[in-house]
Design an enzyme around this catalytic site. Structure first.
Site, PDB file in Angstrom:
ATOM      1  N   GLU A 165      15.080  21.546  13.589  1.00 53.76           N
ATOM      2  CA  GLU A 165      15.708  22.318  14.660  1.00 53.76           C
ATOM      3  C   GLU A 165      15.452  23.814  14.485  1.00 53.76           C
ATOM      4  OE1 GLU A 165      18.884  19.237  13.341  1.00 53.76           O
ATOM      5  OE2 GLU A 165      17.021  20.102  12.553  1.00 53.76           O
TER       6      GLU A 165
ATOM      7  N   LEU B 275      -3.926   2.347  -7.783  1.00 50.78           N
ATOM      8  CA  LEU B 275      -2.769   2.449  -6.887  1.00 50.78           C
ATOM      9  C   LEU B 275      -2.657   3.806  -6.203  1.00 50.78           C
ATOM     10  CD1 LEU B 275      -0.034   0.544  -8.964  1.00 50.78           C
ATOM     11  CD2 LEU B 275      -1.642  -0.366  -7.272  1.00 50.78           C
TER      12      LEU B 275
ATOM     13  N   SER C 230      10.175 -12.358  -7.529  1.00 46.99           N
ATOM     14  CA  SER C 230      11.397 -11.822  -8.131  1.00 46.99           C
ATOM     15  C   SER C 230      12.132 -10.910  -7.163  1.00 46.99           C
ATOM     16  CB  SER C 230      11.054 -11.060  -9.417  1.00 46.99           C
ATOM     17  OG  SER C 230      10.497 -11.923 -10.390  1.00 46.99           O
TER      18      SER C 230
END
Length: 387
Positions: A55, A207, A299
């Site tokens: 804003e 990764l 899991s």
């Protein structure tokens, strides 16, 4: 009504698009637009925690033109001090005539406070414009506020018969280049990526985000006994390792190499996954992509920690009882208890299919505990609050 029915959604989507370009974790993604008579004057977005909120950015860009204008903001403006001043004060000072809000603040302690403050200041407030889209934009922040846990997306890449590797362990590549690029987009869209140590030992993945432009996530390895080799690709540049118990010499060696270790002892010497996720949330991680392999996927599902699922399905059949299943774990005893996705979307990527859905609906939802307001801080770690 014409403005609400036609102009307001269009301009709110401009604000949503601005918000999507940034990931200011641990703060929510927020976009804002200053407009007059349906014409855009300025656009702003919250880029990173500690900097001006969307804003304020939009109002400063608009300057004096903000007086008498409409302000569109994807999330209810804050009405409290954090690292920055309340946005409601800036809105009132700018002379904005009307504020259009996508969705309310998900924190029950501050929810509605910003809108109420603006109305008391004589500003017209319109709420719930593109609410579903706005709520989805901040669903990771909502999850952190509500549950003190990050939003978890389980990503799988499998064959038609549900395998992620052959009986010899060969897994590259199950899917084609289009699906792999989309998987890297998922990496760039999450704060952290999590794998089990079995994947590290079998595949030695880096990764990182490579096939598309975008940031690489924090890399997390679930490794109960700290078996991750010091020369593993995932450790280059630093990583977080969640463990249960290990010799102090091993702990010190990894910490000396620059790794962050979080001890999360669970049953039978395994890592308590819920505890690991809660510690990640305390460190400012709002979203986690679980990327492998079958044991960690099972899991996570068994523990009820998965919110969203993205499955890339390759038109191949591996066969063989010893091939590696995409999901292991305990599983369910009855088909009626199987994990079922809602809001399923199917998309073709080259020869592969992407199937995506969720277990939990986005949006504020029920709050199970009281939490500090945005900008507050709890003992023992940072609070997932807008600052």
């Amino acid at each position: 009504m014409k403005r609400l029915g036609q102009i307001d959604p269009r301009l709110m989507r401009v604000a949503l698009a601005a918000a999507r370009r940034h990931r200011p974790s641990p703060n929510p993604r927020v976009g804002a637009v200053v407009a007059k008579r349906g014409e855009v004057i300025a656009v702003g977005a919250h880029r990173r925690a500690g900097e001006d909120h969307a804003e304020v950015v939009a109002l400063e860009r608009a300057g004096g033109a903000a007086r008498g204008a409409d302000l569109y903001v994807t999330l209810e403006p804050c009405n409290h001090w954090g690292l920055t001043a309340p946005c409601t004060d800036a809105i009132v000072a700018a002379g904005v005539e009307r504020v259009v809000i996508g969705c309310r603040d998900p924190n029950p302690n501050v929810r509605g406070g910003g809108a109420t403050h603006l109305r008391k200041a004589g500003i017209e407030v319109v709420e719930s414009v593109c609410e579903a889209e706005a709520a989805e934009l901040v669903e990771d922040f909502t999850k952190a506020v509500r549950d003190r846990l990050p939003l978890v997306t389980l990503k799988l890449a499998e064959t038609l018969d549900g395998r992620i590797a052959t009986r010899t362990g060969d897994a590259r590549w199950i899917t084609g280049p289009e699906a792999r690029r989309e998987a890297h987009r998922l990496r760039a869209a999450h704060d952290a990526i999590l794998v089990g140590v079995g994947t590290v030992l079998a595949d030695d993945p880096a990764l990182t985000t490579r096939l598309v432009s975008g940031p690489s996530p924090v890399r997390v390895v679930v490794d109960s006994r700290l078996r991750t080799p010091l020369d593993a690709a995932v450790l280059r540049g630093g990583a977080t390792i969640a463990y249960s118990s290990a010799p102090s010499t091993r702990v010190k060696r990894l910490e000396a190499a620059g790794m962050r270790l979080i001890r999360c002892p669970g049953r039978s010497g395994r890592v308590d996954l819920r505890l690991a996720l809660s510690k990640l949330a305390l460190s400012g991680v709002l979203s986690v992509l679980v990327e492998g392999g079958g044991e960690i996927a099972g899991s996570m599902l068994d523990a009820g920690l998965v919110d969203r699922v993205v499955v890339f399905v390759s038109p191949r059949i591996v066969g063989g009882a010893d091939a590696v299943a995409a999901v292991a774990g305990r599983g369910v005893a009855r088909l009626a208890d199987a994990h079922r996705l809602a809001g399923v979307r199917i998309r073709r990527l080259g020869d592969d299919l992407m199937v995506a859905g969720r277990f939990n609906s986005p949006g504020p939802g029920p709050h199970r505990r009281r939490t500090p307001g945005r900008g507050a801080t709890r003992r023992g770690g940072s609070d997932p609050a807008r600052t």
